[in-house]
Design an enzyme around this catalytic site. Structure first.
Site, PDB file in Angstrom:
ATOM      1  N   GLY A 130      -6.744   2.548  -2.818  1.00  0.00           N
ATOM      2  CA  GLY A 130      -6.799   1.462  -1.423  1.00  0.00           C
ATOM      3  C   GLY A 130      -5.694   2.217  -0.607  1.00  0.00           C
ATOM      4  N   CYS A 131      -6.140   1.587   0.631  1.00  0.00           N
ATOM      5  CA  CYS A 131      -4.794   1.826   1.554  1.00  0.00           C
ATOM      6  C   CYS A 131      -3.154   0.717   1.803  1.00  0.00           C
ATOM      7  CB  CYS A 131      -5.067   1.357   2.959  1.00  0.00           C
ATOM      8  SG  CYS A 131      -6.028  -0.191   3.112  1.00  0.00           S
ATOM      9  N   PHE A 132      -3.225  -0.397   1.488  1.00  0.00           N
ATOM     10  CA  PHE A 132      -2.221  -0.991   0.268  1.00  0.00           C
ATOM     11  C   PHE A 132      -1.462  -0.240  -0.488  1.00  0.00           C
ATOM     12  CE2 PHE A 132      -3.033  -5.232   2.901  1.00  0.00           C
ATOM     13  CZ  PHE A 132      -1.578  -4.751   3.790  1.00  0.00           C
ATOM     14  N   ALA A 133      -2.270   0.120  -1.290  1.00  0.00           N
ATOM     15  CA  ALA A 133      -1.971   0.507  -2.958  1.00  0.00           C
ATOM     16  C   ALA A 133      -1.281   2.063  -2.339  1.00  0.00           C
ATOM     17  CB  ALA A 133      -3.390   0.895  -4.092  1.00  0.00           C
ATOM     18  N   SER A 135       0.581   2.827   0.625  1.00  0.00           N
ATOM     19  CA  SER A 135       1.921   2.903   0.333  1.00  0.00           C
ATOM     20  C   SER A 135       2.735   1.795  -0.335  1.00  0.00           C
ATOM     21  CB  SER A 135       1.523   2.472   2.405  1.00  0.00           C
ATOM     22  OG  SER A 135       0.815   0.892   2.429  1.00  0.00           O
TER      23      SER A 135
END
Length: 321
Positions: A130-133, A135
């Site tokens: 995932g994107c948040f994951a 970063s």
């Protein structure tokens, strides 16, 4: 010899970003772009930035015998349905951009290259993070690898509107989102599961909390995550730890200067900046949610799985101003 690929769910943001990257990839041929809603229409009719770049049409084709790999770009829970309904040959590699298999079920490998590059090289099924994951994990992997996370982790992170996908809702509509900011899924965001999974894989003793507050930003692309936790060492020791961990990884960089989101938008980079405040180590992490947080990382995984240069097709420059 080029790698033939197919895209399932090519009309959304991640599908469009994937097309933009792969059309310029020197070792890839796009065999088909599948879309239930846009069959027969030119790809550029949905993705206007591709006008003049391709004459591909959206189709309902799923010719697995013509491809070496497929990308699943449909919504969450759709990948499980697709694989249940379609017998994808074992010689066709699958890269899934949804949340469906990030727990590494059904034979999938978690596709964060900075965490398990060698495993990805031998994988036939890859679950894109995932994107948040992405970063957040890139901000804390070096600490976990060294077994140095001894306290709770605190995260405040903001994402652009493209992270919510193309479908309109009350919180994605321009007139609400513009000149506005809000939090959502505080302490309960779905990416916490995969973040915890990765940390415990590196530091099995980790039993602390990850206190995550996500924000909706009033911009289109990018994520900035500010992560802090207790750290007994010096700032110089932390920087050395991070630079050593990421020395062999082409897309993650440590900046000695303060960072801003425009440095990474339209690129597959993650840039980290470290500061020490009392007993806390603050790690700021920036990525583009559609590239390193989704489609760019998916291509990075494709490159690894087929033995290509990891950065093939991904040497993109940000727009600084």
């Amino acid at each position: 010899m080029k790698i033939n690929i197919g895209i399932i769910g090519g009309a959304g943001y991640t599908g469009g970003e994937l097309l933009r990257i792969l059309l310029n990839h020197p070792q890839v041929n796009i065999n088909f772009v599948n879309s239930k809603s846009q069959v027969g229409k030119p790809v550029y009719s949905t993705h206007g930035d591709l006008l003049g770049e391709t004459d591909l049409l959206f189709s309902d084709e799923q010719s697995f015998d013509k491809v070496d790999a497929i990308f699943l770009c449909s919504g969450h829970n759709e990948s499980k349905k697709f694989l249940a309904a379609n017998n994808v040959p074992t010689n066709v590699k699958i890269i899934d951009l949804s949340t469906d298999f990030r727990d590494e079920s059904n034979g999938f490998v978690y596709g964060l290259p900075e965490l398990q590059r060698e495993t990805i090289k031998n994988a036939t099924k890859i679950a894109n993070p995932g994107c948040f994951a992405t970063s957040i994990q890139l901000a804390i992997l070096p600490l976990a690898k060294a077994g140095l996370i001894k306290d709770d982790i605190h995260v405040s992170a903001i994402t652009g509107s493209t992270g919510a996908g193309q479908s309109l809702s009350a919180t994605t509509h321009f007139s609400w989102r513009n000149n506005n900011i809000s939090i959502y899924k505080a302490f309960t965001h779905q990416h916490l599961q995969e973040i915890n999974q990765s940390i415990k894989g590196l530091q099995p003793s980790f039993e602390n909390l990850i206190n995550f507050i996500p924000y909706r930003g009033n911009f289109t692309r990018g994520i900035m995550a500010n992560v802090y936790t207790k750290f007994s060492g010096t700032l110089e020791e932390a920087k050395e730890l991070y630079k050593n961990y990421y020395a062999s990884h082409p897309f993650t960089h440590i900046s000695d200067q303060e960072i801003d989101l425009k440095q990474v938008v339209n690129t597959n980079k993650c840039i980290l900046h470290l500061e020490k405040h009392g007993d806390n180590l603050l790690i700021s992490s920036i990525i583009d949610n559609l590239t390193k947080g989704a489609s760019g990382q998916a291509v990075q995984n494709l490159n690894l799985a087929f033995g290509l240069e990891e950065s093939a097709g991904l040497k993109m420059k940000s727009v600084g101003f």
